[in-house]
Design an enzyme around this catalytic site. Structure first.
Site, PDB file in Angstrom:
ATOM      1  N   LEU A  11       0.832  -1.215   0.000  1.00 29.20           N
ATOM      2  CA  LEU A  11       0.000   0.000   0.000  1.00 29.20           C
ATOM      3  C   LEU A  11       0.867   1.267   0.000  1.00 29.20           C
ATOM      4  O   LEU A  11       0.724   2.137  -0.853  1.00 29.20           O
ATOM      5  CB  LEU A  11      -0.895  -0.012   1.251  1.00 29.20           C
ATOM      6  N   TYR A 129       3.294  -6.903  17.064  1.00 24.95           N
ATOM      7  CA  TYR A 129       3.631  -6.042  15.919  1.00 24.95           C
ATOM      8  C   TYR A 129       4.397  -4.801  16.392  1.00 24.95           C
ATOM      9  O   TYR A 129       5.445  -4.455  15.840  1.00 24.95           O
ATOM     10  CB  TYR A 129       2.341  -5.653  15.197  1.00 24.95           C
ATOM     11  N   LYS A 133       8.180  -3.701  15.496  1.00 21.23           N
ATOM     12  CA  LYS A 133       8.518  -2.416  14.863  1.00 21.23           C
ATOM     13  C   LYS A 133       9.568  -1.682  15.706  1.00 21.23           C
ATOM     14  O   LYS A 133      10.464  -1.041  15.162  1.00 21.23           O
ATOM     15  CB  LYS A 133       7.276  -1.531  14.677  1.00 21.23           C
TER      16      LYS A 133
END
Ligand SMILES: NC(=O)c1ccc[n+]([C@@H]2O[C@H](COP(=O)([O-])OP(=O)(O)OC[C@H]3O[C@@H](n4cnc5c(N)ncnc54)[C@H](OP(=O)(O)O)[C@@H]3O)[C@@H](O)[C@H]2O)c1
Length: 304
Positions: A11, A129, A133
């Site tokens: 994206l 997640y 990160k």
């Protein structure tokens, strides 16, 4: 100027490819390599070195990531590799070939309990997640100390499948009765806006202008998923009473409630940056993914 965009099939990467259109740009994909994209496994140091040795970029942008919760749960090693190992290897590759690096990170490095978050606020991720990160940020700093790390909130933009963004997934659901979280506030930011910030940051790095090692960018408008659902229903004449307020994300305990990012530093460093308004941008993005309205439970349609 030559740029290599890792994760260009995703994206954000697709938007970054467009934003870097005035440079000689090479984009990589992994499972999706249609068109001119080059297939590169970003968990392979050799594959990264081969590409960077061939392209000799001035700047590298890392948009590689694994952000699908189903993969975090089902294949955590794969998700960790896509988020952490890839970040480390791309950063080491960029440094070795003398390129500047823009690495993309997430507002999920914060716990969402004390917004707004400045670039130097203390991270405290709530879920896997966010932890990956954050580990990726540490790995990037160690491997390529002059990299720019750009933290972004949830993104939206033209998608190739509904589940590619939260917003289009909500659009797919609002035609039928649905309960959406009304506790966790998100700051949906257009991928093209984030990509333009990324380009400006890259140019600043290339010109030797100091822009700080961690930077934040975000839209200003905060919305819960429920509020997004209502906006979509009202804009497209769908029954708003199909959309009910819930607390599933907040109740899960692993979704931050409000990660608003303080973005004051970047315009000071880069000059004015265009902010897109969600109300204006969301309709063309969601329209292709709307499903027809179904019956509202509890509301009987009397035969006439
Ligand atoms: N989307 C958001 O809301 C959001 C918000 C904040 C931060 N971010 C961060 O922004 C970055 C880009 O996100 P996105 O939304 O554009 O993600 P995306 O649409 O899921 O795209 C991920 C990209 O990573 C590539 N990739 C995954 N595993 C790979 C591997 N082992 N080797 C090489 N490439 C691999 C994918 O390639 P293929 O698809 O070709 O396999 C794809 O190009 C990520 O770091 C993400 O964590 C995203």
């Amino acid at each position: 100027m030559r740029a290599v965009i890792f994760g260009a099939s995703g994206l954000l990467g697709r938007s970054v490819m467009r934003a870097f259109g005035d440079m000689t740009v090479t984009g990589t994909g992994f499972s999706r390599t249609a068109g001119a994209l080059v297939a590169v496994d970003a968990t392979s140091a050799d594959a990264i070195a081969r590409l960077l040795g061939r392209e000799r970029p001035d700047v590298v942008v890392n948009c590689v990531g694994e952000r699908r919760p189903a993969v975090w749960a089902g294949s955590p090693d794969q998700a960790r590799a896509g988020n952490v190992d890839a970040a480390r290897l791309i950063a080491a590759g960029a440094r070795r070939c003398g390129a500047r690096l823009v690495h993309i990170s997430s507002d999920y490095v914060f716990d969402g309990m004390a917004p707004p978050y400045r670039p130097d606020s203390l991270p405290n991720p709530l879920n896997a997640y966010g932890r990956w990160k954050l580990l990726a940020e540490h790995a990037v700093r160690a491997a390529c100390p002059d990299a720019a790390i750009l933290r972004l909130p949830v993104l939206y933009g033209p998608v190739r499948f509904a589940a590619e963004t939260n917003l289009t997934e909500i659009a797919r659901q609002v035609g039928a009765p649905v309960e959406l979280d009304d506790v966790c506030v998100r700051y949906p930011t257009h991928a093209d806006e984030a990509a333009e910030v990324c380009r400006r940051l890259a140019v600043a790095l290339l010109q030797g202008q100091r822009a700080g090692s961690v930077a934040h960018w975000s839209a200003e408008q905060g919305l819960t998923k429920y509020q997004m659902g209502l906006l979509i229903a009202r804009r497209f004449g769908l029954p708003a009473d199909h959309v009910r307020a819930g607390d599933a994300d907040a109740a899960s305990g692993d979704r931050p409630v409000d990660c608003r990012l303080d973005c004051q530093d970047l315009p000071v460093a880069l000059g004015p940056l265009r902010r897109r308004l969600f109300d204006i941008e969301f309709p063309p993005v969601v329209e292709p993914w709307l499903t027809p309205a179904g019956p509202v439970p509890g509301q009987r349609k009397d035969p006439s």
